[in-house]
Design an enzyme around this catalytic site. Structure first.
Site, short mmCIF file in Angstrom:
data_model
loop_
_atom_site.label_atom_id
_atom_site.label_comp_id
_atom_site.label_asym_id
_atom_site.label_seq_id
_atom_site.Cartn_x
_atom_site.Cartn_y
_atom_site.Cartn_z
N GLU A 1 -5.13 -8.96 0.90
CA GLU A 1 -5.65 -8.95 2.69
C GLU A 1 -6.89 -8.23 2.78
O GLU A 1 -7.73 -8.03 1.36
CB GLU A 1 -4.79 -7.39 3.30
CG GLU A 1 -3.49 -7.31 3.99
CD GLU A 1 -3.67 -5.89 4.11
OE1 GLU A 1 -4.10 -4.87 4.68
OE2 GLU A 1 -2.01 -5.94 4.12
N GLU B 1 0.57 -1.30 -0.15
CA GLU B 1 -0.05 -0.24 -0.37
C GLU B 1 1.09 1.29 -0.05
O GLU B 1 1.33 2.06 1.37
CB GLU B 1 -1.18 -0.03 0.79
CG GLU B 1 -1.86 -1.31 1.39
CD GLU B 1 -3.00 -1.09 2.56
OE1 GLU B 1 -2.82 -0.44 3.48
OE2 GLU B 1 -4.34 -1.94 1.81
#
Ligand code: BGP
Length: 468
Positions: free
Chosen positions: A365, A167
């Site tokens: 995720e 991220e």
């Protein structure tokens, strides 16, 4: 009963990260997260910090065994730059860090758990922020690549799947635009754009080094792809959503998969005099070194509308182009405040299929953080988290559908294995298949961990009733 069978060799497991699980024991350097906690412990729920985290540094053997009991065939964690590297300028390793990651790899191999190793999970060495301005600096890109080369050289013979960043968008968004991660800047738009570009470049340089050093392996990047849905079909809301998509999703996707940046966005950044500085040589590196796969972190969608006020900040910021829209009747996980919308998985899969040449990807995720889970403990001491099972069932049904529609998805990783520490929220919301009792350090598999075992062992999701 309906059975949803997943592709052969599908990855089943979970993700965690070094800074959220290991604890700071024996590290030669502090990360920005360690430094933030030392400087402002009051920012963290219950004053809990990354110094102890879940003590994975000492308990990795037990934790990996419990993961095996939950049916994992794979597990992602990250190598901490601040643990592996002793000399940040040369990339020379720290002997204790090398020993720890060697032991971790050996244990995972012995258990038949495939490790995916990530290189950067928000955890820049703090001294690099202080000395050079962190990711704003081109020099820090080179230092990251030295760290990456050291990691590939030491462990690339035993770990074949790697990722460059987790991220990266969050580093710019939380650290430079919205002020909720260290260094907690707000609306420093120009700096954020430079930080984004340097991380995209660092990722491409790491991909290049990896392909030289580990020719048989594969390397990707993990992106939080958060679809932006407009309030309605009015032109101003559509434009807001389009900007958000380009800035927050496609900047890194395009760089990683296509080796370029979204043209329309670059035009706007140039118009606002906030375009990043880049040399032609570096842009060539980005264009020539694209990833082998991507990891998609998906938790919640983003609902946006055009700004309802006029933007007053002196400096340019992406926040000037949109604001959040609270959709009536949305389903919310009240503990985290995130909307629950599993259908977005199909939309993400379609974008990857149609705009990114159906590059292989996995759901890296997905999960649901819940507070005070001890209240769901039964007499045998097991947390009965049926809400988490229901959450995963809905998301997996959508993922299965996307695969039926042609998505090249090769795995599903939940967030997370053992309850772990989080930025800001520390141990408030628990996500794990395995409960952590922080007062004793003991670990107990939750009901969801047992459920996951059956799912992974059979490669099949069995549902009584579902409407997609
Ligand atoms: C992702 C991060 C993870 C993890 C997760 C849950 O964005 O990659 O590190 O923390 O979100 O979010 P949170 O811990 O903020 O509840």
């Amino acid at each position: 009963m309906m059975n949803f069978v997943f592709p052969e060799h599908f990855l089943w497991g979970a993700a965690s990260s070094g800074p959220q699980s290991e604890g700071s024991f024996q590290k030669p350097h502090a990360s920005v997260m360690d430094y933030w906690f030392q400087t402002r412990p009051q920012d963290f729920y219950d004053g809990a910090g990354p110094d102890q985290a879940s003590d994975f540094y000492h308990r990795y053997r037990e934790d990996l065994r419990l993961m095996k009991e939950c049916g994992f065939n794979s597990f992602r964690t990250s190598i901490q730059w601040t643990r592996l590297i002793q000399d940040l300028e040369t990339g020379a390793p720290d002997p204790d860090g090398v020993s720890f990651y060697n032991r971790l790899i050996e244990e995972a191999q012995a258990l038949g758990i495939q490790l995916i190793l990530n290189l950067h999970h928000f955890d820049l060495p703090e001294v690099l922020l202080e000395q050079y301005g962190g990711w704003e600096s081109r020099h820090v890109v080179d230092l990251y690549v030295r760290f990456a080369r050291t990691a590939f050289t030491l462990f690339g013979n035993r770990v074949s799947r790697w990722t460059t960043f987790n991220e990266p968008m969050v580093i710019a968004e939380a650290g430079y635009l919205d002020g909720f991660h260290w260094p907690k800047y707000k609306n420093r738009g120009k700096a954020a754009v430079q930080v984004m570009y340097h991380m995209a470049l660092a990722s491409a340089l790491a991909v290049k080094a990896f392909h030289e050093l580990v020719p048989d392996g594969s390397i990707g990047i993990i992106l939080n792809l958060t679809p932006a849905y407009p309030k309605d079909a009015q032109a101003e809301h559509l434009a807001a959503a389009r900007f958000v998509e380009q800035f927050y999703n496609h900047f890194f996707l395009d760089a990683a998969v296509k080796g370029s940046f979204p043209k329309e966005l670059l035009k706007e950044l140039r118009r606002q005099s906030v375009l990043f500085t880049a040399s032609d040589d570096d842009l060539a590196v980005v264009s020539e070194n694209t990833v082998d796969f991507i990891g998609v972190n998906y938790y919640h969608p983003r609902r946006v509308q055009a700004r309802t006020d006029s933007w007053q900040e002196a400096e340019w910021s992406p926040n000037a182009y949109f604001c959040d829209y609270e959709m009536p009747n949305r389903r919310i996980n009240p503990y985290r405040g995130w909307e629950i919308y599993p259908q977005a998985i199909g939309d993400i899969a379609d974008v990857i299929k149609n705009e990114y040449n159906n590059i292989p990807w996995y759901l890296s995720e997905n999960g649901m953080g819940v507070e005070h889970e001890a209240r769901f403990m039964n007499e045998a001491g097991v947390i009965c988290d049926d809400y988490r099972i229901a959450f995963y069932e809905e998301h997996l049904a959508q993922l299965h559908q996307a695969i039926q529609n042609g998505a090249a998805c090769f795995g599903f990783h939940a967030w997370t294995a053992v309850d772990c520490w989080s930025w800001n929220n520390a141990y408030k919301n628990r996500y794990g298949f395995i409960a952590l009792d922080r007062s004793t350090g003991s670990r107990t598999i939750k009901q969801s961990g047992r459920w996951f075992r059956k799912l992974a062992d059979t490669n099949t999701l069995t549902l009584e009733d579902i409407t997609l």
